[in-house]
Scaffold this motif. Structure first.
Motif, mmCIF file in Angstrom:
data_model
loop_
_atom_site.group_PDB
_atom_site.id
_atom_site.type_symbol
_atom_site.label_atom_id
_atom_site.label_comp_id
_atom_site.label_asym_id
_atom_site.label_seq_id
_atom_site.Cartn_x
_atom_site.Cartn_y
_atom_site.Cartn_z
ATOM 1 N N HIS A 88 23.906 29.209 37.305
ATOM 2 C CA HIS A 88 25.305 28.798 37.198
ATOM 3 C C HIS A 88 26.172 29.920 36.645
ATOM 4 C CE1 HIS A 88 24.863 24.119 37.397
ATOM 5 N NE2 HIS A 88 24.080 24.742 38.271
ATOM 6 N N GLN A 89 25.659 30.645 35.693
ATOM 7 C CA GLN A 89 26.412 31.775 35.144
ATOM 8 C C GLN A 89 26.626 32.847 36.203
ATOM 9 O OE1 GLN A 89 24.106 32.947 31.765
ATOM 10 N NE2 GLN A 89 24.735 31.201 30.512
ATOM 11 N N LYS A 90 25.584 33.086 36.992
ATOM 12 C CA LYS A 90 25.695 34.094 38.044
ATOM 13 C C LYS A 90 26.727 33.672 39.089
ATOM 14 C CE LYS A 90 22.847 36.672 41.358
ATOM 15 N NZ LYS A 90 22.931 37.989 40.741
ATOM 16 N N ILE A 91 26.736 32.388 39.443
ATOM 17 C CA ILE A 91 27.712 31.891 40.419
ATOM 18 C C ILE A 91 29.129 32.032 39.875
ATOM 19 C CG2 ILE A 91 28.523 29.800 41.585
ATOM 20 C CD1 ILE A 91 25.575 28.911 41.730
ATOM 21 N N ASP A 92 29.328 31.662 38.610
ATOM 22 C CA ASP A 92 30.668 31.776 38.020
ATOM 23 C C ASP A 92 31.120 33.225 37.947
ATOM 24 O OD1 ASP A 92 30.768 29.075 37.758
ATOM 25 O OD2 ASP A 92 30.307 29.027 35.607
ATOM 26 N N THR A 93 30.198 34.122 37.595
ATOM 27 C CA THR A 93 30.554 35.543 37.528
ATOM 28 C C THR A 93 30.920 36.080 38.906
ATOM 29 O OG1 THR A 93 29.066 35.864 35.639
ATOM 30 C CG2 THR A 93 29.733 37.829 36.863
ATOM 31 N N ASN A 94 30.148 35.702 39.912
ATOM 32 C CA ASN A 94 30.450 36.152 41.280
ATOM 33 C C ASN A 94 31.794 35.625 41.757
ATOM 34 O OD1 ASN A 94 28.046 37.538 41.399
ATOM 35 N ND2 ASN A 94 26.961 35.977 42.563
ATOM 36 N N LEU A 95 32.089 34.357 41.432
ATOM 37 C CA LEU A 95 33.369 33.783 41.849
ATOM 38 C C LEU A 95 34.540 34.492 41.168
ATOM 39 C CD1 LEU A 95 32.525 29.954 41.938
ATOM 40 C CD2 LEU A 95 32.829 31.503 43.877
ATOM 41 N N ASP A 96 34.363 34.859 39.893
ATOM 42 C CA ASP A 96 35.418 35.605 39.203
ATOM 43 C C ASP A 96 35.629 36.974 39.840
ATOM 44 O OD1 ASP A 96 35.806 33.515 37.464
ATOM 45 O OD2 ASP A 96 34.492 34.328 35.892
ATOM 46 N N GLU A 97 34.514 37.649 40.172
ATOM 47 C CA GLU A 97 34.617 38.954 40.823
ATOM 48 C C GLU A 97 35.251 38.836 42.212
ATOM 49 O OE1 GLU A 97 34.006 41.998 39.843
ATOM 50 O OE2 GLU A 97 33.422 41.401 37.813
ATOM 51 N N MET A 98 34.936 37.765 42.932
ATOM 52 C CA MET A 98 35.536 37.564 44.251
ATOM 53 C C MET A 98 37.035 37.333 44.137
ATOM 54 S SD MET A 98 32.570 35.172 45.981
ATOM 55 C CE MET A 98 33.574 34.785 47.432
ATOM 56 N N SER A 99 37.450 36.606 43.111
ATOM 57 C CA SER A 99 38.889 36.388 42.904
ATOM 58 C C SER A 99 39.606 37.707 42.633
ATOM 59 C CB SER A 99 39.093 35.415 41.737
ATOM 60 O OG SER A 99 40.462 35.248 41.459
ATOM 61 N N SER A 100 39.010 38.547 41.778
ATOM 62 C CA SER A 100 39.614 39.855 41.496
ATOM 63 C C SER A 100 39.604 40.737 42.742
ATOM 64 C CB SER A 100 38.850 40.544 40.358
ATOM 65 O OG SER A 100 38.876 39.766 39.181
ATOM 66 N N GLY A 101 38.504 40.691 43.508
ATOM 67 C CA GLY A 101 38.424 41.500 44.726
ATOM 68 C C GLY A 101 39.449 41.087 45.765
ATOM 69 N N LEU A 102 39.666 39.795 45.934
ATOM 70 C CA LEU A 102 40.674 39.329 46.874
ATOM 71 C C LEU A 102 42.072 39.768 46.440
ATOM 72 C CD1 LEU A 102 39.345 35.736 47.639
ATOM 73 C CD2 LEU A 102 39.399 37.689 49.186
ATOM 74 N N SER A 103 42.307 39.786 45.131
ATOM 75 C CA SER A 103 43.597 40.263 44.640
ATOM 76 C C SER A 103 43.795 41.749 44.946
ATOM 77 C CB SER A 103 43.688 40.020 43.126
ATOM 78 O OG SER A 103 44.901 40.510 42.596
ATOM 79 N N ARG A 104 42.723 42.548 44.789
ATOM 80 C CA ARG A 104 42.833 43.972 45.103
ATOM 81 C C ARG A 104 43.014 44.180 46.604
ATOM 82 N NH1 ARG A 104 38.516 44.052 41.451
ATOM 83 N NH2 ARG A 104 37.049 44.295 43.173
ATOM 84 N N LEU A 105 42.327 43.380 47.432
ATOM 85 C CA LEU A 105 42.507 43.489 48.874
ATOM 86 C C LEU A 105 43.940 43.149 49.270
ATOM 87 C CD1 LEU A 105 39.254 42.012 50.473
ATOM 88 C CD2 LEU A 105 40.112 44.344 50.654
ATOM 89 N N LYS A 106 44.527 42.178 48.617
ATOM 90 C CA LYS A 106 45.923 41.831 48.900
ATOM 91 C C LYS A 106 46.845 42.999 48.557
ATOM 92 C CE LYS A 106 49.582 38.576 47.649
ATOM 93 N NZ LYS A 106 49.940 37.390 46.817
ATOM 94 N N SER A 107 46.589 43.638 47.414
ATOM 95 C CA SER A 107 47.406 44.802 47.034
ATOM 96 C C SER A 107 47.255 45.932 48.048
ATOM 97 C CB SER A 107 47.006 45.279 45.628
ATOM 98 O OG SER A 107 47.221 44.268 44.661
ATOM 99 N N LEU A 108 46.016 46.150 48.526
ATOM 100 C CA LEU A 108 45.794 47.171 49.546
ATOM 101 C C LEU A 108 46.561 46.843 50.829
ATOM 102 C CD1 LEU A 108 42.011 48.184 49.408
ATOM 103 C CD2 LEU A 108 43.982 49.698 49.203
ATOM 104 N N ALA A 109 46.520 45.582 51.220
ATOM 105 C CA ALA A 109 47.204 45.179 52.449
ATOM 106 C C ALA A 109 48.716 45.377 52.329
ATOM 107 C CB ALA A 109 46.878 43.723 52.779
ATOM 108 N N LEU A 110 49.281 45.005 51.189
ATOM 109 C CA LEU A 110 50.726 45.181 50.994
ATOM 110 C C LEU A 110 51.096 46.664 50.941
ATOM 111 C CD1 LEU A 110 51.402 42.377 48.347
ATOM 112 C CD2 LEU A 110 51.967 42.357 50.779
ATOM 113 N N GLY A 111 50.228 47.471 50.288
ATOM 114 C CA GLY A 111 50.485 48.905 50.258
ATOM 115 C C GLY A 111 50.413 49.535 51.636
ATOM 116 N N LEU A 112 49.438 49.114 52.430
ATOM 117 C CA LEU A 112 49.327 49.619 53.801
ATOM 118 C C LEU A 112 50.544 49.220 54.635
ATOM 119 C CD1 LEU A 112 45.552 48.922 54.523
ATOM 120 C CD2 LEU A 112 46.653 51.161 54.492
ATOM 121 N N GLN A 113 51.014 48.008 54.442
ATOM 122 C CA GLN A 113 52.189 47.565 55.189
ATOM 123 C C GLN A 113 53.410 48.419 54.843
ATOM 124 O OE1 GLN A 113 53.341 43.533 54.373
ATOM 125 N NE2 GLN A 113 54.955 43.514 55.904
#
Length: 251
Positions: free
Chosen positions: A192-217
């Motif tokens: 459960h701890q591993k799942i929660d940690t992965n979900l937190d990292e995925m949330s941060s990664g999606l935020s960085r991908l959004k920033s990359l997409a806006l910067g590319l645009q």
């Protein structure tokens, strides 16, 4: 003579059904409970592995986004150099036109002699400022490049030998408040701890991908403006070259 029934109790069949095995494979109640516990662990492990694979794909997407951003920046630098070359050609063409006027007639030479020579402007100052990628894209690239080590750790072909996917040892580092929020079983708690940690990292990664997409645009829009400006300059230069060629043929 037929054999007497095993029991004269009218509820004997119900009692036998109650005592009948409840788990798969003829296991008893304790075996069924053990089976359910193993099934919970199996599903938790599968969920943890699934989030780990999703996180690895997210890191890979982020790495591809950074590579695309770097290539786009190089393209912008190439457009900048091209624009500077076009500006330099336009300046040289104006100088050639002055010399042609001097050769064509005495009056043209006198006009050029008494006419003030136009100051030569550097290509960087002729409507083409130095190229810099937009700040949004640069910040997004820097933030994503910091995650490159995580991408290498999560990729199956780049993972270090001493890196383990089962972060069960990290369970001891969790505070007592967090411990109460997880199951008491140590192995299940680690999942459960591993799942929660992965979900937190995925949330941060999606935020960085959004920033990359806006910067590319933003970068693409700025380069589109640069291309439009460059196209107009090339068209003007083409007209001036044809006029100069026609004047040279008339000499």
């Amino acid at each position: 003579m037929s054999a007497p029934p095993r029991s004269y109790n009218p509820f004997a069949e119900d009692e036998e059904e109650d005592v009948a095995p409840a788990g798969p494979g003829g296991a008893g109640g304790s075996d069924r409970q053990r089976y359910l516990q193993q099934e919970v662990l199996r599903r938790s492990a599968a969920t943890a592995d699934s989030t780990t694979r999703s996180l690895s794909l997210l890191y890979e997407s982020e790495r591809i986004g950074v590579a695309a951003s770097e290539e786009l920046v190089r393209q912008g630098e190439a457009l900048k150099r091209t624009e500077q070359m076009v500006d330099k050609m336009d300046q040289d063409l104006k100088t050639s036109q002055r010399h042609i006027n001097s050769i064509k007639s005495v009056w043209g030479g006198l006009v050029n002699y008494f006419k003030a020579k136009p100051p030569e402007s550097k290509p960087e100052q002729n409507g083409a400022p130095d190229y810099y990628a937009n700040s949004r894209l640069k910040e997004a690239m820097m933030s994503s490049k910091e995650q490159e080590s995580k991408y290498q750790e999560s990729h199956p072909n780049l993972r270090k030998l001493d890196n383990s996917d089962s972060d069960f040892n990290k369970a001891d580092l969790v505070s007592s408040v967090q411990r109460d929020a997880y199951p008491k079983n140590q192995q299940l708690r680690a999942y459960h701890q591993k799942i929660d940690t992965n979900l937190d990292e995925m949330s941060s990664g999606l935020s960085r991908l959004k920033s990359l997409a806006l910067g590319l645009q933003t970068e693409i829009e700025e380069q589109d403006d640069m291309l439009d400006r460059l196209t107009k300059k090339v068209e003007t230069l083409d007209v001036n070259i044809k006029n100069t060629d026609r004047k040279v043929r008339q000499l």
